[in-house]
Design a protein around this motif. Structure first.
Motif, PDB file in Angstrom:
ATOM      1  N   THR A 224      50.501  -7.669  12.376  1.00  0.00           N
ATOM      2  CA  THR A 224      51.180  -6.376  12.185  1.00  0.00           C
ATOM      3  C   THR A 224      52.017  -6.425  10.919  1.00  0.00           C
ATOM      4  N   LYS A 225      52.407  -5.276  10.454  1.00  0.00           N
ATOM      5  CA  LYS A 225      53.196  -5.211   9.228  1.00  0.00           C
ATOM      6  C   LYS A 225      54.660  -5.603   9.448  1.00  0.00           C
ATOM      7  N   GLY A 428      56.014  -8.012  16.747  1.00  0.00           N
ATOM      8  CA  GLY A 428      55.573  -8.341  15.390  1.00  0.00           C
ATOM      9  C   GLY A 428      54.745  -9.620  15.362  1.00  0.00           C
TER      10      GLY A 428
END
Length: 855
Positions: A224-225, A428
């Motif tokens: 994920t970013k 995340g």
């Protein structure tokens, strides 16, 4: 690698009632050597004991023992405290310990009985982990609250059976993992190999989590970013290979600092030879043992910026988890905290080797950052050796870890921490970098059969390769395109694949056949020469020795070699065995005298030695190029390397001192002299059918006037023989009048090569004639002999000097040389007139050349 059988059963189907011995035999079948069997060999009563009293008692030998009273409940049949002598000092009253009572048996069939020692009757033993076969720690005994953890030990009571608690009723198979099989440093790899050996169904622990019959899939989320920032900034990769090509980072928050490692996990770690420490550390070790992927947990509260993976800078230091401050090398790959705000940049650890103390997970840690990365094996291996720091992680990384494992390992670690630590996984996910795909190997399907000597059908070759995880496709007639699995970095070429076919199909199916020697082969002429020369010198009474071919520069001066002597130009070793001898010898006489001196110093007075060996003659010119290790050098580089290899011709050398003929009741003895060593040299030449001439010469290290050069008729030098110079003898510590010789066997080998059919032997009788010639003392008898040969013509068969006279019947500056000449014709019996004519012609030629007068 220790393999608990109970743990192995979760990843592969084991037959009912299978024993550790049977499992070990199955693993041996696929090349995993059995190192030992553990567990199941401790017989009770092994019980929990609570220490009631500890009384230290110093002994006369300086040792202090403890006389202990231990509560073992009703296990001793009386309920009374047990009196036990113990030499360890890492426990105190109130501690729970492991006690084996009389009648119990420890590993190695060591029976325990009550016996009197140090003035007490010790009724049992308080055990260490080494004594129970649980590890190598023998510095102190097992304190159960430390060994099992507070929670696991809380329910124990004195007298309780410890064998199931410590897993001593479980069998553990220990196997020796070779360097090329790094994937077997894990339960995943061992289970896979057991499946290959037996055909048992295999469950990949990187795909499913199995424990106690509970099987759950391991779902690896995509990156994920908003994952924790990671930068791969290797500015100095080795041969273009980055030090880290994949870095997975996950975060778990809200951990309970008091959470304890579950008993089943602690037991498995103990059985595998690791000591439980804390939940985050134990989970990391469990994942490493299960999958083979080392991981690391950082205290998130100590980090202030992105994770940066880079090479060390000059002057950087790091205090590692073992509390040792280490000076880092620019080649070390580091995990660093990039810092930010008011937080400075800091080094977190040496990648793949050991973490730093500043980010260590402690008893107050509630948030952790999980690292699962793939590091270059060479980078890790060099750092590990540079810092003399071999860890469980480095042992795996330097052998090659599956680069596809990082995500699964991180996820398994997250799942276990959440389940047993009460934490929450951060959504995340960081997955930085990319792994290069494996290259394709094109395999000739007939190659395994030709290499191994067993007929492997093409279908079987493909079946085996697919079984070990390779992707196999057709690549044309009789060829396969093979892509090795990610966990097998050792499979790099066709022979590697051939070995896998032979291994999986079964080494036991390869017949033991003695190959028959093909016809028309045997020793080369040079090999026969060396063997015959050694036999001849041994037959002359000499003893063969071998000396190390290394010398120091001072040896050239000791031998009296001039400053510009070619023999001083020697190859210098980059990494010599001794700094005092960094050069390769250019003559055997540079090392052979050491053997003579050593034997004389040990009492051998009359000794003659010889050595056959190579000398090194460096070529002047460009040095050999040093290619990289990443790929095979090209043909030009290989040619340049071969051209730079120095010549290494074979020589034979002789050295002797003391008596040649010993004295005794039979008469006076005779010391070794020049005639002996020249005779040995001639024996070698005569053996090979090589005619040599003796020429007076001066050459170090020989005595001037007592040295001869042996040369072929065309002038090619064969070698030198003579007496060593007195100063050389003194410098080398040799006996007086030491004699020596050295011959070039390469010259003799070439000269003795068979070239034409031998001349037929004449059956006609010989005719002999003696002549005595008076010449000046300055004339060498060898020159007179050559003149006689030239004058006598083809009828002369041989010539022998049998007397030299110097006395009052001739002038003081003259000498009389007596020769015996033998004449023979190949096709007839010679007449007296023919013999006399040949003899007179010989004398006339000597008179013309040297002024010889017949007596």
């Amino acid at each position: 690698m220790r393999v608990p059988v109970e743990w192995l059963a979760e990843y592969v189907d084991l037959p009912t009632g299978v024993t550790g011995e049977q499992i070990a035999a199955d693993l041996v079948r696929v090349g995993l050597e059995e190192e030992g069997l553990h567990g199941g060999d401790v017989q009770g009563p092994l019980v929990v004991g609570r220490v009631l009293e500890v009384s230290p008692e110093p002994q006369k030998n300086g040792k202090t023992i403890n006389w202990c009273q231990v509560d073992v409940g009703d296990a001793n049949g009386t309920g009374e405290p047990q009196g036990i002598v113990c030499g360890a000092h890492n426990f105190a009253a109130g501690d729970l310990v492991a006690v084996i009572l009389p009648g119990g048996v420890l590993p190695g069939n060591f029976e325990i009985s009550a016996r009197k020692t140090y003035g007490h009757v010790s009724a049992g033993m308080i055990c260490s982990s080494l004594e129970l076969g649980l590890g190598q720690d023998h510095d102190g005994i097992i304190v159960l609250t430390e060994f099992l953890g507070e929670d696991a030990a809380a329910g124990l009571a004195p007298g309780q059976d410890l064998i199931p608690v410590l897993g001593l009723d479980h069998e553990v198979v220990e196997v020796n993992v070779t360097p090329d099989r790094g994937y077997c440093f894990s339960m995943r790899g061992i289970a896979r190999e057991y499946g290959h050996s037996t055909g048992a169904a295999y469950r990949d622990p990187a795909l499913v989590r199995a424990h106690g019959g509970d099987v759950r899939p391991i779902t690896v989320p995509a990156a994920t970013k908003d994952g924790y920032a990671v930068e791969l900034a290797d500015a100095a990769p080795l041969d273009g290979v980055p030090g880290c090509d994949r870095f997975v980072a996950r975060i778990v928050r809200g951990l309970d600092p008091a959470a304890q490692t579950p008993a089943w996990m602690a037991t498995r770690l103990t059985e595998a030879g690791m000591r439980p420490i804390s939940l985050p550390v134990d989970v990391s070790n469990y994942v490493m043992l299960a999958l083979g992927q080392p991981t690391h947990a950082y205290d998130l509260g100590t980090l202030g910026g992105p994770i940066v993976v880079r090479r060390a800078r000059a002057g950087e230091r790091l205090t590692t988890l073992d509390d040792v401050e280490r000076r880092l090398d620019p080649e070390d790959l580091l995990i660093t905290d990039g810092g930010g705000g008011d937080r400075p940049e800091q080094v977190l650890g040496i990648a793949g080797v050991m973490g730093g103390a500043t980010s260590e997970v402690g008893p107050e840690t509630t948030e952790v950052l999980i690292e699962a990365a793939h590091f270059d094996p060479r980078t890790v291996a060099r750092s590990s050796r540079r810092h003399r720091l071999s860890t469980e992680a480095s042992k795996r990384f330097e052998r090659g870890v599956d680069p596809e494992l990082a995500g699964a390992a991180a996820q398994l670690m997250v799942d276990l921490m959440v389940e047993y630590g009460g934490g929450t996984a951060d959504p995340g996910v960081t997955d930085a970098g990319s792994v290069a795909p494996r290259g394709t190997i094109e395999l000739d399907v007939g190659l395994p059969g030709r290499y191994v000597g067993v007929d492997y059908p093409p279908a079987r070759v493909r079946e085996v390769l697919e079984l070990i995880g390779c992707q196999v496709t057709e690549a044309g007639e009789g060829r396969l395109a093979v892509v090795p699995p990610s966990w097998r970095p050792d499979l790099a070429d066709q022979p590697d694949l051939v070995e896998e076919v032979a291994r999986i199909d079964g080494y036991d199916k390869i017949p033991s056949l003695l190959p028959s020697a093909p016809g028309g082969r045997g020793l080369t002429h040079a090999q026969r020469v060396r063997r015959r020369v050694a036999d001849a010198l041994a037959g002359q009474g000499l003893q063969e020795v071998l000396t190390y071919p290394f010398v120091g520069e001072d040896r050239f001066a000791e031998l009296g070699l001039a400053a510009g002597d070619e023999r001083r130009y020697a190859v210098r070793l980059a990494n010599p065995l001794s700094d005092e001898s960094p050069l390769m010898r250019t003559e055997l006489l540079q090392t052979l005298p050491d053997a003579l001196r050593r034997n004389v110093s040990r009492g051998a007075k009359d000794i003659a030695l010889f050595e056959l060996g190579t000398v090194t003659r460096p070529t002047r010119g460009a040095a050999a190029p040093v290619p990289g290790v990443g790929a095979r050098p090209d043909d030009d580089t290989l040619r340049a390397i071969r051209d730079a290899v120095p010549e290494q011709p074979w020589h034979v050398a002789v050295v002797a001192a003391g008596a040649a003929d010993r004295a005794g009741w039979w008469g006076e003895g005779r010391g070794s002299d020049v005639t002996d060593v020249v005779g040995w040299a001639h024996a070698v030449c005569d053996l090979l059918g090589v005619t040599v001439e003796r020429l007076q010469a001066e050459r170090a290290p020989f005595h001037p006037g007592r040295c001869v050069e042996l040369a072929l008729p065309d002038g090619t030098t064969v070698g030198w023989a003579g007496e060593l110079h007195p100063k050389v003898v003194q410098r080398l510590g040799l006996p007086d009048r030491t004699v020596a010789a050295e011959l070039d066997l390469e010259v003799l080998t070439t000269a003795s090569e068979p070239r034409a059919a031998a001349s037929p032997i004449s059956t006609h009788p010989v005719a002999g004639s003696d002549v005595a010639l008076v010449v000046n003392r300055s004339v060498r008898y060898g020159d007179v002999e050559e003149s006689l040969r030239a004058g006598a013509g083809d009828l002369l068969e041989s010539i022998l000097l049998f007397d030299v006279y110097r006395g009052d019947q001739i002038a003081a500056d003259e000498q009389s040389l007596a020769f015996h000449l033998v004449f023979r014709a190949p096709d007839r019996t010679l007449r007296t007139e023919e013999v006399n004519a040949a003899r007179d012609a010989a004398v006339a030629r000597a008179a013309t050349d040297h002024g010889a007068v017949q007596r």
